[in-house]
Design an enzyme around this catalytic site. Structure first.
Site, PDB file in Angstrom:
ATOM      1  N   SER A  48       0.838  -1.195   0.042  1.00 32.58           N
ATOM      2  CA  SER A  48       0.036   0.139  -0.007  1.00 32.58           C
ATOM      3  C   SER A  48       0.835   1.420   0.141  1.00 32.58           C
ATOM      4  CB  SER A  48      -1.107  -0.067   1.143  1.00 32.58           C
ATOM      5  OG  SER A  48      -0.375  -0.249   2.518  1.00 32.58           O
ATOM      6  N   GLU A  80      -3.576   7.306   3.541  1.00 32.55           N
ATOM      7  CA  GLU A  80      -3.838   5.915   4.038  1.00 32.55           C
ATOM      8  C   GLU A  80      -4.942   6.176   5.495  1.00 32.55           C
ATOM      9  OE1 GLU A  80      -1.100   3.146   3.568  1.00 32.55           O
ATOM     10  OE2 GLU A  80      -1.903   1.616   5.045  1.00 32.55           O
ATOM     11  N   ASP A  90       5.960   3.024   7.120  1.00 33.10           N
ATOM     12  CA  ASP A  90       5.934   2.557   5.943  1.00 33.10           C
ATOM     13  C   ASP A  90       6.323   3.281   4.707  1.00 33.10           C
ATOM     14  OD1 ASP A  90       5.375   0.106   7.377  1.00 33.10           O
ATOM     15  OD2 ASP A  90       3.379   0.073   6.450  1.00 33.10           O
TER      16      ASP A  90
HETATM   17  C1  GAF Z   1       2.185  -1.327   9.634  1.00 31.68           C
HETATM   18  C2  GAF Z   1       1.832   0.153  10.040  1.00 31.68           C
HETATM   19  F1  GAF Z   1       1.449   0.563   8.565  1.00 31.68           F
HETATM   20  C3  GAF Z   1       2.933   0.973  10.388  1.00 31.68           C
HETATM   21  O1  GAF Z   1       2.796   2.133  10.248  1.00 31.68           O
HETATM   22  C4  GAF Z   1       3.523   0.407  11.734  1.00 31.68           C
HETATM   23  O2  GAF Z   1       2.887   0.710  12.806  1.00 31.68           O
HETATM   24  C5  GAF Z   1       3.472  -1.364  11.607  1.00 31.68           C
HETATM   25  O3  GAF Z   1       2.523  -1.827  11.066  1.00 31.68           O
HETATM   26  C6  GAF Z   1       3.927  -2.014  12.915  1.00 31.68           C
HETATM   27  O4  GAF Z   1       5.329  -1.469  13.329  1.00 31.68           O
HETATM   28  O5  GAF Z   1       3.321  -1.736   8.935  1.00 31.68           O
END
Ligand code: GAF
Length: 384
Positions: A129, A161, A173
């Site tokens: 994503s 998102e 991410d």
């Molecule tokens: C997912 C979320 F998108 C990230 O922001 C993060 O919180 C992760 O989970 C856990 O570390 O990938």
């Protein structure tokens, strides 16, 4: 055909013309620092060599049409749909969300025709994503000549998102996918958004990161993620701090003593100790001691399993089998309840570790895992 050629071919076939350009954004794994981003803490992800490519050209009618090789049915929307979170759903919501976030930030977003191809597997916790959001964002910024410095891209993509798609994720991410650099892990302070590129020379150390796709179905992942986030925020409020980042390991016992249920105490302990593990991992990498990070990775896994309770049997099996087969460390990466495990292994032992995990899976009757060795790659880029 490689992913960039597939995006171009898809564009030609769908729109009968040449794209104006192609933009590529990688998936990511997180080396360490899980569920710390939305607690204003520290993370250490790196970008993958697997990429999502968007071939795009401006559309004079101001509307967006997006086609993906994974679907085949193009989705079309204009400003009205993009302005209303929820109007576009499914995978195309990540695209409409970026248009929405740009418009909400005051930009005059151009209409565009887009064709998407991707090597980042969907639903494996490798941030497909964030990859599509970031590639689309880069394409629209370039096509529209928008005045938006790259330092602001991660927050914008995150907003797409959070507020359009409706997933309450943190900033990790999008930061990894946008700011990743080949040969480096990205040490990110999620409060200040300051980054440091930490050399992560696996090759030079004779090491590899083996990524194991657990193939576990994502059970209740969205609801559980939101529940973890809420419980962290409530604990921070009880402790009178802005975020759990403000509790460090020296103050952990005192903080835990002020919380009255055991589950919340365990959630807090995960976040606080995980932040420290990120800092310790960074210190080891700065000293060139890549192999020595292994025990921190494994401790992170134990914390996610026992305190944060976000692992599943397939994931725990992969970690245990990788460690038994000689990995220096192994942990789940990403939000949890499925997704991928990463294992730090000698490069020449990667195949044997992968085989050991596959065998352990077969013994338990799990669907065979996917395995892949990776090196840290670069972030979002224009291909031409
Ligand atoms: C997912 C979320 F998108 C990230 O922001 C993060 O919180 C992760 O989970 C856990 O570390 O990938």
């Amino acid at each position: 055909m490689n992913v960039a050629d597939r995006a171009t071919a898809g564009f030609r076939q769908r729109y009968g013309t040449e794209p104006a350009g192609r933009w590529a954004a990688p998936g990511r794994v997180n080396l360490i620092g899980e569920h710390t981003d939305y607690n204003d803490g520290f993370v250490l992800p790196f970008a993958l060599p697997l990429r999502t490519v968007v071939a795009a050209a401006p559309a004079l009618d101001g509307r967006c049409t997006v086609w993906s090789e994974l679907d085949g049915e193009p989705v079309e929307f204009g400003a009205a749909e993009a302005d209303e979170p929820g109007r576009v759903d499914g995978w195309a919501a990540y695209v409409a969300g970026v248009v929405w976030a740009l418009r909400a930030d005051g930009h005059d977003v151009p209409g565009a025709r887009l064709a998407v191809a991707s090597d980042v597997p969907v639903g494996s916790g490798l941030s497909s994503s964030a990859a599509i959001e970031s590639a689309v964002l880069a394409a629209l910024v370039d096509l529209g000549g928008l005045d938006l410095p790259a330092g602001r891209w991660p927050r914008l993509a995150q907003r797409a998102e959070n507020d359009y798609v409706g997933a309450p994720t943190g900033i990790m991410d999008q930061s990894a996918v946008i700011r990743g650099r080949a040969g480096h892990a990205l040490f990110l302070d999620c409060r200040t958004e300051e980054v440091e590129q930490i050399p992560f020379d696996l090759d030079g150390a004779g090491l590899a990161v083996l990524v194991i796709d657990s193939r576990a179905p994502h059970r209740h992942a969205d609801g559980e993620y939101a529940a973890r986030r809420k419980s962290c925020e409530q604990a921070a409020a009880t402790l009178g701090v802005t975020a759990l980042r403000d509790v460090d390991v020296t103050g952990l016992d005192a903080a835990l003593a002020r919380l009255d249920d055991d589950e919340t105490r365990r959630r807090v302990r995960h976040v606080v100790t995980e932040n420290q593990r990120v800092l310790d991992t960074v210190a080891l990498l700065r000293a060139g001691r890549v192999r020595d990070t292994g025990p921190l990775l494994t401790a992170s896994h134990a914390s996610m399993r026992d305190d944060f309770e976000i692992t599943v049997p397939e994931i725990d099996t992969a970690v245990e089998a990788a460690l038994s087969a000689g990995a220096y460390g192994a942990r789940m990466t990403g939000g949890g309840f499925g997704g991928c495990v990463l294992a730090l292994v000698d490069a020449d032992a990667a195949d044997a570790v992968a085989a050991a995990v596959t065998e352990a899976y077969a013994e338990r009757g799990f669907t065979a895992p996917g395995t892949l060795t990776v090196l840290p790659a670069g972030g979002v880029t224009r291909l031409g």
